[in-house]
Scaffold this active site. Structure first.
Site, short mmCIF file in Angstrom:
data_model
loop_
_atom_site.label_atom_id
_atom_site.label_comp_id
_atom_site.label_asym_id
_atom_site.label_seq_id
_atom_site.Cartn_x
_atom_site.Cartn_y
_atom_site.Cartn_z
N ASP A 37 0.87 -1.18 0.00
CA ASP A 37 0.00 0.00 0.00
C ASP A 37 0.90 1.22 0.00
OD1 ASP A 37 -2.25 1.82 0.49
OD2 ASP A 37 -3.34 0.06 1.18
N HIS A 60 2.54 2.15 -3.05
CA HIS A 60 1.64 3.09 -3.71
C HIS A 60 2.13 4.53 -3.59
CE1 HIS A 60 -2.03 0.13 -3.45
NE2 HIS A 60 -0.99 -0.38 -4.09
#
Length: 214
Positions: A37, A60
């Site tokens: 993430d 991310h």
């Protein structure tokens, strides 16, 4: 605060490397973060946050948000991100807010960032909603202003290297793009910019051609 790093597979969901929420005067430096993430996510009620000398990937990227999911009044300001290397990440420098939110994100600086085959090197998404790709226009929004991108370089794995998707109702204002050179990770392609309701100035942007409105 100083973190040596985290290492989580890129396929692992909801595994933020570092999440900051309801905090002031926090420093993150000299970290290597790999995750499924956000490498670093910055939540609501934060100010005076300093991120420097970080390597991110997989992951991310460095994200401010998402913010305003429940229609609350967002308060995020004085965020400084510098000297970060993004390696094969989904995003680079990202700001993400929900349409139903209110309040502000302001005085943000992303400087001296390097991208290695990053999907969205520079991205603002001010139109986030529950049904991705089918958001109805709303009169609300978190005001994003005074955001500077300075000294950014490297490669994008997609054609759109700069994507500023701002609200028609509460547009992004005082955006600065300065000394930016982004190229495609694919040798035979060219990168572009996409701007919607994004206002500001561009100085010394080599590529892609900037699309900010004055």
């Amino acid at each position: 605060m100083h973190f040596s790093g985290t290492d989580t597979p890129g396929t692992s969901p909801n595994t933020d490397g570092i999440h900051i929420q309801s905090s002031q005067h926090v420093s993150i430096a000299n970290a290597v973060i790999g995750t499924g993430d956000d490498c670093i996510s910055i939540g609501d009620y934060t100010s005076n946050i300093y991120v420097s000398s970080v390597t991110c990937g997989p992951g991310h990227g460095v994200s401010i948000g998402s913010l305003g999911r429940r229609g609350n009044f967002v308060q995020v300001e004085n965020i400084h991100v510098s000297n970060v290397q993004f390696k094969h990440t989904t995003n680079g420098a990202r700001i993400k807010t929900w349409q139903v939110g209110k309040g502000y994100v302001r005085r943000i600086t992303f400087e001296y960032l390097k991208f290695d085959s990053v999907k969205n090197p520079i991205i603002i998404d001010q139109n986030y909603c529950s049904i991705r790709g089918a958001c109805k226009e709303m009169p609300t929004g978190v005001h994003i202003s005074n955001v500077a991108y300075v000294g950014l370089s490297g490669t994008s794995s997609t054609d759109v290297a700069i994507n500023l998707n701002c609200s028609r109702s509460v547009a992004c204002t005082r955006i600065v793009l300065e000394s930016i050179e982004l190229m495609s990770a694919n040798m035979d392609r060219q990168v572009t910019s996409s701007c919607l309701n994004a206002h500001g100035n561009a100085i010394g942007v080599v590529r892609p051609d900037p699309c900010l409105q004055s």
